[in-house]
Write a protein that holds these residues in place. Structure first.
Motif, PDB file in Angstrom:
ATOM      1  N   PRO A  38       0.832  -1.205   0.000  1.00 27.28           N
ATOM      2  CA  PRO A  38       0.000   0.000   0.000  1.00 27.28           C
ATOM      3  C   PRO A  38       0.864   1.252   0.000  1.00 27.28           C
ATOM      4  N   ASN A  39       0.439   2.224  -0.759  1.00 29.65           N
ATOM      5  CA  ASN A  39       1.060   3.542  -0.751  1.00 29.65           C
ATOM      6  C   ASN A  39       0.132   4.428   0.081  1.00 29.65           C
ATOM      7  N   LEU A  40       0.631   5.008   1.156  1.00 30.77           N
ATOM      8  CA  LEU A  40      -0.221   5.711   2.111  1.00 30.77           C
ATOM      9  C   LEU A  40      -0.800   7.008   1.565  1.00 30.77           C
ATOM     10  N   LEU A  41      -0.132   7.614   0.581  1.00 26.79           N
ATOM     11  CA  LEU A  41      -0.632   8.823  -0.082  1.00 26.79           C
ATOM     12  C   LEU A  41      -0.773  10.002   0.872  1.00 26.79           C
ATOM     13  N   ARG A  42       0.173  10.081   1.817  1.00 27.39           N
ATOM     14  CA  ARG A  42       0.150  11.151   2.808  1.00 27.39           C
ATOM     15  C   ARG A  42       1.308  12.130   2.636  1.00 27.39           C
ATOM     16  N   GLY A  43       2.251  11.819   1.772  1.00 23.89           N
ATOM     17  CA  GLY A  43       3.415  12.668   1.574  1.00 23.89           C
ATOM     18  C   GLY A  43       4.672  11.828   1.554  1.00 23.89           C
ATOM     19  N   VAL A  44       5.645  12.261   0.761  1.00 20.22           N
ATOM     20  CA  VAL A  44       6.817  11.418   0.543  1.00 20.22           C
ATOM     21  C   VAL A  44       7.592  11.157   1.821  1.00 20.22           C
ATOM     22  N   THR A  45       7.554  12.073   2.790  1.00 14.81           N
ATOM     23  CA  THR A  45       8.299  11.863   4.032  1.00 14.81           C
ATOM     24  C   THR A  45       7.678  10.766   4.890  1.00 14.81           C
ATOM     25  N   THR A  46       6.445  10.401   4.611  1.00 15.43           N
ATOM     26  CA  THR A  46       5.789   9.263   5.260  1.00 15.43           C
ATOM     27  C   THR A  46       5.748   8.053   4.342  1.00 15.43           C
ATOM     28  N   ASP A  47       5.373   8.282   3.097  1.00 12.26           N
ATOM     29  CA  ASP A  47       5.138   7.188   2.160  1.00 12.26           C
ATOM     30  C   ASP A  47       6.422   6.463   1.767  1.00 12.26           C
ATOM     31  N   ALA A  48       7.492   7.203   1.502  1.00 17.39           N
ATOM     32  CA  ALA A  48       8.743   6.563   1.100  1.00 17.39           C
ATOM     33  C   ALA A  48       9.336   5.705   2.220  1.00 17.39           C
ATOM     34  N   PRO A  49       9.426   6.201   3.468  1.00 16.93           N
ATOM     35  CA  PRO A  49       9.935   5.328   4.535  1.00 16.93           C
ATOM     36  C   PRO A  49       9.089   4.077   4.739  1.00 16.93           C
ATOM     37  N   TYR A  50       7.766   4.189   4.536  1.00 15.88           N
ATOM     38  CA  TYR A  50       6.922   3.006   4.668  1.00 15.88           C
ATOM     39  C   TYR A  50       7.308   1.957   3.631  1.00 15.88           C
ATOM     40  N   VAL A  51       7.451   2.373   2.373  1.00 17.92           N
ATOM     41  CA  VAL A  51       7.815   1.419   1.323  1.00 17.92           C
ATOM     42  C   VAL A  51       9.226   0.879   1.568  1.00 17.92           C
ATOM     43  N   THR A  52      10.139   1.740   2.003  1.00 21.07           N
ATOM     44  CA  THR A  52      11.489   1.277   2.333  1.00 21.07           C
ATOM     45  C   THR A  52      11.443   0.171   3.374  1.00 21.07           C
ATOM     46  N   SER A  53      10.692   0.399   4.446  1.00 24.02           N
ATOM     47  CA  SER A  53      10.583  -0.587   5.517  1.00 24.02           C
ATOM     48  C   SER A  53       9.913  -1.866   5.028  1.00 24.02           C
ATOM     49  N   PHE A  54       8.862  -1.727   4.244  1.00 20.74           N
ATOM     50  CA  PHE A  54       8.141  -2.875   3.703  1.00 20.74           C
ATOM     51  C   PHE A  54       9.084  -3.768   2.903  1.00 20.74           C
ATOM     52  N   VAL A  55       9.829  -3.158   1.991  1.00 18.97           N
ATOM     53  CA  VAL A  55      10.717  -3.946   1.127  1.00 18.97           C
ATOM     54  C   VAL A  55      11.853  -4.559   1.933  1.00 18.97           C
ATOM     55  N   ALA A  56      12.452  -3.780   2.807  1.00 18.38           N
ATOM     56  CA  ALA A  56      13.597  -4.269   3.586  1.00 18.38           C
ATOM     57  C   ALA A  56      13.216  -5.470   4.442  1.00 18.38           C
ATOM     58  N   GLN A  57      11.988  -5.477   4.957  1.00 23.18           N
ATOM     59  CA  GLN A  57      11.578  -6.559   5.850  1.00 23.18           C
ATOM     60  C   GLN A  57      10.989  -7.767   5.124  1.00 23.18           C
TER      61      GLN A  57
END
Length: 264
Positions: free
Chosen positions: A59-78
């Motif tokens: 999921p892309n949170l669509l709240r802003g890159v400072t929130t959305d990018a770290p979420y995707v980073t964490s998702f992929v890394a884990q």
């Protein structure tokens, strides 16, 4: 968005044969854009799975890159081990550009009708003066705006008006599919379009770009300019802003090329 028939997409001989084959090494991570969710990738994801790839659509949170990018980073890394191809549609391109660093072994990027921002750029800066159907003096003529719980002062969510979906966002999809987009769209915040990116990972990673020549949201010329700046391998396809739904083969081919380069 709904799953559509793959139409002219070449099909593999049998699913069970593919499942028995060696799974390619690269994992394909598909990041959706605004007014969409992971189902917008269904035609592409299905064919990639049939070819033996592991596919994830976070999921892309669509709240802003400072929130959305770290979420995707964490998702992929884990969730992924081994090489990764990150794929972004529309605003999802903004996210993957800022999410690849720290997301494990990301080896290639694919942009589909997408933003390819440099550090410090915002969505509105990129669209300003581009001729985009969304670059209008009064945004309420193309968007419906609504407050949301916990919003920072002045922030709102933006929904596409039905007419915008039908004439400017997904004009090459069947009417029933366009109505499903209207009914199920996930809004993006106004602040997400005003928040600058902090990274431009395309400077250090190979990239592929699919340009929809009938895209009225991110005009083709704007897409080409960003792609050329990134040194991206460019493919053009007759398609709207959702060309990965209306004409998915071009996106599939670009991802396969990226996966091959990534060692998958």
């Amino acid at each position: 968005m709904t799953d559509r028939s793959l139409g002219s997409i070449p099909q593999s001989n049998s699913d069970h044969t593919l499942r028995g084959a060696e799974v390619p090494e690269a994992t394909i991570v598909l990041v959706h854009g605004a007014w969409a969710d992971g189902s917008s990738w269904n035609p592409v994801a299905r064919e990639l799975r049939n070819r033996g790839f592991s596919v994830l659509t976070p999921p892309n949170l669509l709240r802003g890159v400072t929130t959305d990018a770290p979420y995707v980073t964490s998702f992929v890394a884990q969730r992924v081990s081994g090489p990764v191809v990150l794929v972004g549609h529309s605003y999802g391109g903004f996210v993957i550009t800022n999410a690849a660093t720290g997301a494990g072994d990301v080896r290639a990027l694919v942009y589909v009708d997408a933003f390819i921002p440099d550090a410090g750029e915002t969505v509105f800066q990129i669209l300003g003066g581009s001729g985009s159907a969304l670059d209008v003096p009064d945004p309420t003529t193309v968007l419906d705006l609504a407050g949301y719980p916990g919003a920072p002062d002045g922030d709102v969510e933006a929904f596409l008006k039905p007419d915008t979906v039908h004439t400017s966002f997904a004009q090459d999809l069947p009417e029933d599919d366009r109505w499903r987009i209207v009914e199920s769209q996930r809004p993006i915040t106004l602040s997400a379009n005003l928040t600058p990116g902090t990274d431009a990972v395309w400077r250090s990673l190979p990239s592929w770009t699919v340009v929809g020549t009938e895209d009225l949201v991110i005009p083709p010329g704007t897409q080409r300019t960003m792609a050329e700046r990134a040194g991206s391998t460019i493919t053009e396809v007759a398609g709207s802003h959702v060309s990965m739904v209306s004409n998915p083969q071009a996106t599939i081919d670009a991802i396969l090329a990226a996966a091959e380069a990534a060692g998958g």
